[in-house]
Scaffold this motif. Sequence first.
Motif, mmCIF file in Angstrom:
data_model
loop_
_atom_site.group_PDB
_atom_site.id
_atom_site.type_symbol
_atom_site.label_atom_id
_atom_site.label_comp_id
_atom_site.label_asym_id
_atom_site.label_seq_id
_atom_site.Cartn_x
_atom_site.Cartn_y
_atom_site.Cartn_z
ATOM 1 N N VAL A 1 0.853 -1.193 0.000
ATOM 2 C CA VAL A 1 0.000 0.000 0.000
ATOM 3 C C VAL A 1 0.890 1.245 0.000
ATOM 4 O O VAL A 1 1.918 1.272 0.668
ATOM 5 C CB VAL A 1 -0.922 0.002 1.246
ATOM 6 C CG1 VAL A 1 -1.732 1.286 1.322
ATOM 7 C CG2 VAL A 1 -1.845 -1.218 1.239
ATOM 8 N N HIS A 2 0.468 2.254 -0.752
ATOM 9 C CA HIS A 2 1.224 3.503 -0.844
ATOM 10 C C HIS A 2 0.381 4.671 -0.336
ATOM 11 O O HIS A 2 -0.849 4.622 -0.412
ATOM 12 C CB HIS A 2 1.643 3.763 -2.296
ATOM 13 C CG HIS A 2 2.494 2.680 -2.849
ATOM 14 N ND1 HIS A 2 1.992 1.645 -3.601
ATOM 15 C CD2 HIS A 2 3.823 2.445 -2.720
ATOM 16 C CE1 HIS A 2 2.981 0.824 -3.929
ATOM 17 N NE2 HIS A 2 4.094 1.285 -3.407
ATOM 18 N N PRO A 3 1.031 5.713 0.151
ATOM 19 C CA PRO A 3 0.276 6.903 0.559
ATOM 20 C C PRO A 3 -0.609 7.400 -0.584
ATOM 21 O O PRO A 3 -0.188 7.423 -1.746
ATOM 22 C CB PRO A 3 1.378 7.915 0.894
ATOM 23 C CG PRO A 3 2.541 7.065 1.323
ATOM 24 C CD PRO A 3 2.479 5.859 0.421
ATOM 25 N N GLY A 4 -1.841 7.745 -0.257
ATOM 26 C CA GLY A 4 -2.786 8.230 -1.254
ATOM 27 C C GLY A 4 -3.625 7.154 -1.910
ATOM 28 O O GLY A 4 -4.578 7.463 -2.633
ATOM 29 N N ASP A 5 -3.303 5.883 -1.675
ATOM 30 C CA ASP A 5 -4.082 4.777 -2.263
ATOM 31 C C ASP A 5 -5.488 4.724 -1.673
ATOM 32 O O ASP A 5 -5.725 5.143 -0.540
ATOM 33 C CB ASP A 5 -3.418 3.420 -1.980
ATOM 34 C CG ASP A 5 -2.282 3.080 -2.924
ATOM 35 O OD1 ASP A 5 -2.083 3.804 -3.919
ATOM 36 O OD2 ASP A 5 -1.579 2.077 -2.653
ATOM 37 N N THR A 6 -6.380 4.137 -2.459
ATOM 38 C CA THR A 6 -7.680 3.705 -1.943
ATOM 39 C C THR A 6 -7.618 2.190 -1.877
ATOM 40 O O THR A 6 -7.300 1.527 -2.867
ATOM 41 C CB THR A 6 -8.835 4.156 -2.852
ATOM 42 O OG1 THR A 6 -8.873 5.589 -2.842
ATOM 43 C CG2 THR A 6 -10.173 3.624 -2.347
ATOM 44 N N VAL A 7 -7.890 1.652 -0.688
ATOM 45 C CA VAL A 7 -7.709 0.226 -0.432
ATOM 46 C C VAL A 7 -9.025 -0.393 0.028
ATOM 47 O O VAL A 7 -9.713 0.162 0.884
ATOM 48 C CB VAL A 7 -6.621 -0.004 0.638
ATOM 49 C CG1 VAL A 7 -6.415 -1.492 0.895
ATOM 50 C CG2 VAL A 7 -5.305 0.646 0.211
ATOM 51 N N GLY B 1 -2.622 7.652 4.570
ATOM 52 C CA GLY B 1 -2.534 9.069 4.917
ATOM 53 C C GLY B 1 -3.825 9.821 4.664
ATOM 54 O O GLY B 1 -4.861 9.238 4.334
ATOM 55 N N GLU B 2 -3.740 11.121 4.808
ATOM 56 C CA GLU B 2 -4.933 11.969 4.690
ATOM 57 C C GLU B 2 -5.506 11.995 3.279
ATOM 58 O O GLU B 2 -6.689 12.287 3.095
ATOM 59 C CB GLU B 2 -4.604 13.394 5.140
ATOM 60 C CG GLU B 2 -4.317 13.486 6.623
ATOM 61 C CD GLU B 2 -3.985 14.899 7.052
ATOM 62 O OE1 GLU B 2 -4.102 15.843 6.237
ATOM 63 O OE2 GLU B 2 -3.604 15.051 8.232
ATOM 64 N N ASN B 3 -4.700 11.682 2.280
ATOM 65 C CA ASN B 3 -5.179 11.706 0.897
ATOM 66 C C ASN B 3 -5.666 10.347 0.408
ATOM 67 O O ASN B 3 -6.092 10.221 -0.740
ATOM 68 C CB ASN B 3 -4.080 12.222 -0.033
ATOM 69 C CG ASN B 3 -3.734 13.665 0.271
ATOM 70 O OD1 ASN B 3 -4.614 14.458 0.582
ATOM 71 N ND2 ASN B 3 -2.455 13.993 0.217
ATOM 72 N N GLY B 4 -5.578 9.332 1.257
ATOM 73 C CA GLY B 4 -6.036 8.001 0.884
ATOM 74 C C GLY B 4 -7.327 7.643 1.594
ATOM 75 O O GLY B 4 -7.869 8.428 2.374
#
Length: 195
Positions: A35-41, A60-63
Amino acid sequence: MGGNHEVFPVSRASYLDGWWRRFKYQPGRLVNTYVHPGDTVLDIGCGPGLFTLPIARRVGENGQVIAVDLQEGMLEILKEKAFREGLLPRLRLHKAEPQSLALGYPGRIDVAFGCCVIHEVPDAARLMQEVFSLLVIGGTFLIAEPKHEVPADEFVTTLAMAAPAGFRKIGTPSIFRSHSALLRKDGEGIPNTNQ
């Protein structure tokens, strides 16, 4: 979603997020790898949040994490934990239907986690098709099943449903006492017949 094995009861939710499972699955390691910052999981069968909360920290806050479970009680436990950690704004809690994720169109999904859940799903082939349709091209689906509960031949049968759905197996993550596979969606609606 409740299949050929019993659905784990809400009354034993603390086991699902206990020390043994944290040691066994090392959720932070898996999450940081895939998983990377900003992903939708998409976290399928999220239970009380063994993977959901580390995913929420990682994106993070962008995911965003779409946490799906069949049992409302599991989602309530997760909601309380996420609230206490200040992670609730990163979560979308969703109650699945007995035969389907029933997500409609949730937008972009980069990664799906299906850890210790596929053996509880009544129609794993349908689940594979649903997840494939929800992922972006290049998106990945990490599946893991406990060896003490899912025999090797049953896991092989599960994996055999991935290719007709369109997935390609690209790896076998190392997860203690688990069968595992990392699947990728390579092309929109083009089933992979080479596996």
